[in-house]
Design a protein around this motif. Structure first.
Motif, PDB file in Angstrom:
ATOM      1  N   PRO A  53     -23.578 -23.863  38.710  1.00 61.99           N
ATOM      2  CA  PRO A  53     -24.087 -25.247  38.777  1.00 61.99           C
ATOM      3  C   PRO A  53     -25.598 -25.354  38.655  1.00 61.99           C
ATOM      4  O   PRO A  53     -26.116 -26.374  38.199  1.00 61.99           O
ATOM      5  CB  PRO A  53     -23.593 -25.735  40.140  1.00 61.99           C
ATOM      6  CG  PRO A  53     -23.277 -24.503  40.927  1.00 61.99           C
ATOM      7  CD  PRO A  53     -22.832 -23.484  39.926  1.00 61.99           C
ATOM      8  N   ARG A  54     -26.341 -24.320  39.033  1.00 61.48           N
ATOM      9  CA  ARG A  54     -27.800 -24.351  38.910  1.00 61.48           C
ATOM     10  C   ARG A  54     -28.220 -24.348  37.444  1.00 61.48           C
ATOM     11  O   ARG A  54     -29.113 -25.100  37.036  1.00 61.48           O
ATOM     12  CB  ARG A  54     -28.420 -23.171  39.653  1.00 61.48           C
ATOM     13  CG  ARG A  54     -28.109 -23.138  41.146  1.00 61.48           C
ATOM     14  CD  ARG A  54     -28.500 -21.796  41.736  1.00 61.48           C
ATOM     15  NE  ARG A  54     -27.751 -20.704  41.106  1.00 61.48           N
ATOM     16  CZ  ARG A  54     -27.958 -19.409  41.358  1.00 61.48           C
ATOM     17  NH1 ARG A  54     -28.903 -19.044  42.235  1.00 61.48           N
ATOM     18  NH2 ARG A  54     -27.241 -18.477  40.754  1.00 61.48           N
ATOM     19  N   TYR A  55     -27.563 -23.497  36.658  1.00 65.80           N
ATOM     20  CA  TYR A  55     -27.872 -23.452  35.226  1.00 65.80           C
ATOM     21  C   TYR A  55     -27.322 -24.685  34.512  1.00 65.80           C
ATOM     22  O   TYR A  55     -27.918 -25.160  33.542  1.00 65.80           O
ATOM     23  CB  TYR A  55     -27.328 -22.166  34.603  1.00 65.80           C
ATOM     24  CG  TYR A  55     -28.123 -20.945  34.988  1.00 65.80           C
ATOM     25  CD1 TYR A  55     -29.287 -20.604  34.306  1.00 65.80           C
ATOM     26  CD2 TYR A  55     -27.730 -20.134  36.047  1.00 65.80           C
ATOM     27  CE1 TYR A  55     -30.034 -19.485  34.662  1.00 65.80           C
ATOM     28  CE2 TYR A  55     -28.462 -19.014  36.421  1.00 65.80           C
ATOM     29  CZ  TYR A  55     -29.613 -18.693  35.727  1.00 65.80           C
ATOM     30  OH  TYR A  55     -30.347 -17.590  36.096  1.00 65.80           O
ATOM     31  N   ALA A  56     -26.186 -25.192  34.989  1.00 67.70           N
ATOM     32  CA  ALA A  56     -25.637 -26.418  34.413  1.00 67.70           C
ATOM     33  C   ALA A  56     -26.616 -27.583  34.604  1.00 67.70           C
ATOM     34  O   ALA A  56     -26.820 -28.397  33.705  1.00 67.70           O
ATOM     35  CB  ALA A  56     -24.290 -26.750  35.056  1.00 67.70           C
ATOM     36  N   GLU A  57     -27.243 -27.634  35.770  1.00 66.28           N
ATOM     37  CA  GLU A  57     -28.224 -28.683  36.028  1.00 66.28           C
ATOM     38  C   GLU A  57     -29.451 -28.507  35.147  1.00 66.28           C
ATOM     39  O   GLU A  57     -30.019 -29.494  34.652  1.00 66.28           O
ATOM     40  CB  GLU A  57     -28.625 -28.674  37.500  1.00 66.28           C
ATOM     41  CG  GLU A  57     -29.616 -29.758  37.898  1.00 66.28           C
ATOM     42  CD  GLU A  57     -29.089 -31.161  37.693  1.00 66.28           C
ATOM     43  OE1 GLU A  57     -29.914 -32.093  37.583  1.00 66.28           O
ATOM     44  OE2 GLU A  57     -27.849 -31.340  37.626  1.00 66.28           O
ATOM     45  N   LEU A  58     -29.868 -27.264  34.931  1.00 70.58           N
ATOM     46  CA  LEU A  58     -30.994 -26.997  34.033  1.00 70.58           C
ATOM     47  C   LEU A  58     -30.669 -27.469  32.626  1.00 70.58           C
ATOM     48  O   LEU A  58     -31.533 -28.057  31.943  1.00 70.58           O
ATOM     49  CB  LEU A  58     -31.308 -25.496  34.044  1.00 70.58           C
ATOM     50  CG  LEU A  58     -32.412 -25.018  33.084  1.00 70.58           C
ATOM     51  CD1 LEU A  58     -33.732 -25.730  33.364  1.00 70.58           C
ATOM     52  CD2 LEU A  58     -32.583 -23.495  33.193  1.00 70.58           C
TER      53      LEU A  58
END
Length: 272
Positions: free
Chosen positions: A208-213
């Motif tokens: 989810p962190r990379y998805a948000e990026l």
């Protein structure tokens, strides 16, 4: 055993379709675009489909990403099959030969559009999955690698990506699909950025962190206002995808690759 002919015919069909039939995700967005040259852009892909003509005069260099199941037995080396598929397609159709034999001195056209670039990944199972990109020179020339300070955070990476697209995005026939590779070594980061371009627009990173990026970068890049063909109307990017990999404690490689507005790509799956 997977026969070479089976792979050859499936790959040939996919390469032809990528060159003459508009990516469906792209078509949906273009149909909504009403800015400069919108009628010409739409007419171009309709004629290409009807006449089996290339969507763009730059029919690219083909780059493959091969996921080979560990129990799969092939009749011949996969690279041999893929290069034969490319050569046959580019000889049989009115596709431009764009590959030169030596990069620096002779630069003589091979007149086969080969060799293709082939990346091989060994995976579990009995399935052979072949993804590919048809990479034109304009989009490929926007590729970039930066070895960043390992203490650089998300904001610094975002600044790097946004600045690169701001300065160069109009050169590669936008809207663009933007792939970002983070981690590994220098070469691994570039490979990851290319692999990211094989994703569908609506896919998101499992982390989810990379998805948000990805979402944040897509939003910020579209605020640049570069627009279709650099004319300031419509989207600047279709989507942004990030692929990441573990890296050395003293490094933070970040690579960017882009696809032009046609996003010519394909996927072939063969069960073993």
């Amino acid at each position: 055993m997977i026969r070479a002919h089976t792979v050859l015919e499936k790959v040939k069909k996919a390469i032809v379709e990528a060159n003459v039939r508009i990516n469906e995700e792209v078509r949906e967005i273009i149909e909504e675009y009403e800015g400069p040259f919108s009628d010409i852009i739409k007419e171009n892909y309709r004629i290409s489909k009807e006449e089996n003509l290339p969507l763009c005069q730059d029919t690219g260099m083909v780059e493959f990403f091969v996921f080979l199941g560990h129990t799969i037995e092939l009749e011949e080396p996969i690279e041999q099959t893929l290069n034969r598929a490319v050569e046959e397609v580019y000889r049989e159709y009115p596709f431009r030969f764009s590959v030169v034999s030596d990069p620096l001195f002779d630069r003589i056209n091979t007149e086969t559009n080969t060799p293709a670039v082939v990346h091989l990944f060994q995976v579990e199972g009995k399935r052979l999955e072949i993804r590919f990109l048809v990479k034109g020179g304009g989009s490929e020339n926007l590729s970039v690698l930066r070895m960043m300070n390992p203490t650089s955070g998300v904001d610094r990476i975002k600044e790097f990506v946004v600045e690169h697209i701001r300065e160069n995005g109009a050169k590669a026939c936008p809207p663009l699909h933007v792939g970002i590779g983070i981690g590994g070594t220098a070469d691994k980061a570039v490979l990851l950025s290319k692999l990211a371009l094989t994703r569908d627009f609506k896919e998101r990173n499992e982390d989810p962190r990379y998805a948000e990026l990805e979402r944040e970068l897509e939003s910020e890049l579209n605020l640049l206002g570069i627009g279709f063909q650099g004319l300031g109307r419509g989207k600047t990017v279709y989507s942004v995808h990030v692929e990441h990999f573990p890296t050395h404690i003293a490094t933070l490689p970040v690579a960017i690759s882009v696809d032009c507005y046609l996003c010519r790509k394909g996927k072939v799956i063969v069960e073993g």
